[in-house]
Design an enzyme around this catalytic site. Structure first.
Site, mmCIF file in Angstrom:
data_model
loop_
_atom_site.group_PDB
_atom_site.id
_atom_site.type_symbol
_atom_site.label_atom_id
_atom_site.label_comp_id
_atom_site.label_asym_id
_atom_site.label_seq_id
_atom_site.Cartn_x
_atom_site.Cartn_y
_atom_site.Cartn_z
ATOM 1 N N GLY A 84 0.825 -1.186 0.000
ATOM 2 C CA GLY A 84 0.000 0.000 0.000
ATOM 3 C C GLY A 84 0.871 1.252 0.000
ATOM 4 O O GLY A 84 2.087 1.186 0.174
ATOM 5 N N LEU A 86 1.921 5.349 -1.572
ATOM 6 C CA LEU A 86 2.361 5.952 -2.827
ATOM 7 C C LEU A 86 3.879 5.924 -2.900
ATOM 8 O O LEU A 86 4.516 5.041 -2.353
ATOM 9 C CB LEU A 86 1.786 7.366 -2.929
ATOM 10 C CG LEU A 86 0.245 7.428 -2.884
ATOM 11 C CD1 LEU A 86 -0.240 8.876 -2.872
ATOM 12 C CD2 LEU A 86 -0.377 6.668 -4.038
ATOM 13 N N THR A 88 7.816 6.571 -2.335
ATOM 14 C CA THR A 88 8.718 6.932 -1.259
ATOM 15 C C THR A 88 10.143 6.559 -1.652
ATOM 16 O O THR A 88 10.378 5.983 -2.714
ATOM 17 C CB THR A 88 8.325 6.262 0.073
ATOM 18 O OG1 THR A 88 9.049 6.889 1.145
ATOM 19 C CG2 THR A 88 8.629 4.770 0.054
ATOM 20 N N ALA A 150 7.840 6.134 6.865
ATOM 21 C CA ALA A 150 6.824 5.707 5.906
ATOM 22 C C ALA A 150 6.349 4.307 6.270
ATOM 23 O O ALA A 150 7.126 3.482 6.750
ATOM 24 C CB ALA A 150 7.394 5.715 4.490
ATOM 25 N N CYS A 181 5.048 10.077 -0.668
ATOM 26 C CA CYS A 181 3.730 9.502 -0.379
ATOM 27 C C CYS A 181 2.593 10.337 -0.960
ATOM 28 O O CYS A 181 1.446 10.243 -0.517
ATOM 29 C CB CYS A 181 3.538 9.307 1.122
ATOM 30 S SG CYS A 181 4.790 8.213 1.833
#
Length: 232
Positions: A84, A86, A88, A150, A181
């Site tokens: 999961g 976005l 990084t 993150a 992210c």
């Protein structure tokens, strides 16, 4: 009746490429699934450090081949993943921890698992001297408007992979080339920056494992110790 706490074996993988780390966690997750229906699932937590790499999760579809080429030219790799979250960055000076757990030994809930990971990182920061690390409506762990860790996980049949990337003494300039992210208008930070002294991965790992054992209510054993216990 005394309920035995789950055992989690610590694998210290050192520094290597993202592809090598991905292969390692996939092998560990697969090996535990081949133990048979009634055998005890072996849980792991892989601690590692990656060569510079940008990764994106399953919801990231906006990055084109040109974007990939631009980031690769900086000297980093680029990988699309099944976690999961976005985009990084992972790289030297960042503690990457991949818990490979069967949640039926803990609590069979991905939502609970993510919240427990968040609490683990918050407690890690507190132990190291940062009392105000917290969660927000955005993913990850934050100190003010700056992300320090993150979080991106994957779960399949209650077996977890991927995990967290905690900035210890990371070169934060790598993050200037992306919107970490996908969150506009906010920055990134590290343990070293917040505390004003060098915090390396060994020191952060000690605090993280202590926090993990407490939050997940489990036994944590180094790989050699766990192997010896199994053979006695």
């Amino acid at each position: 009746m005394c309920v035995r706490r789950p055992l989690v074996t610590v694998v210290r993988a050192g520094r290597h490429s993202y592809a090598s780390g991905l292969k390692l966690q996939q092998l560990l997750a697969k090996s535990t699934q081949n133990l048979g229906e009634f055998a005890e699932f072996r849980n792991y937590i892989v601690l590692q450090e990656h060569d510079p790499v940008y990764t994106i999760g399953i919801r990231s579809k906006s990055y084109t081949k040109d974007d990939e080429d631009r980031l690769r030219k900086l000297g980093a790799e680029f990988h699309r993943t099944d976690r999961g979250g976005l985009i990084t960055f992972h790289g030297p000076g960042q503690l990457v921890a991949y818990p490979i757990l069967h949640l039926r030994q803990f609590k069979p809930s991905i939502r609970w698992y993510v919240a427990a990971l968040e609490r683990t990182v918050i407690e890690t920061c507190r132990q190291l001297g940062i009392p105000d690390a917290t969660t927000t409506q955005d993913t990850g762990i934050w100190v003010g408007d700056h992300k320090i860790c993150a979080i991106g996980v994957h779960g399949s049949r209650y077996v977890t992979t991927h995990g967290i990337g905690l900035n210890c003494c990371t070169d934060l300039k790598w993050f200037e080339h992306i919107i970490p992210c996908g969150i506009e208008g906010k920055g990134v930070t590290s343990l070293t920056k917040e505390l004003g002294r060098h915090i390396g991965i060994p020191e952060a790992s000690t605090a993280f494992l202590s926090s993990f054992a407490s939050i997940f209510d489990c036994r944590v054993a180094e790989q050699a110790d766990a192997v010896a216990r199994d053979t006695n």
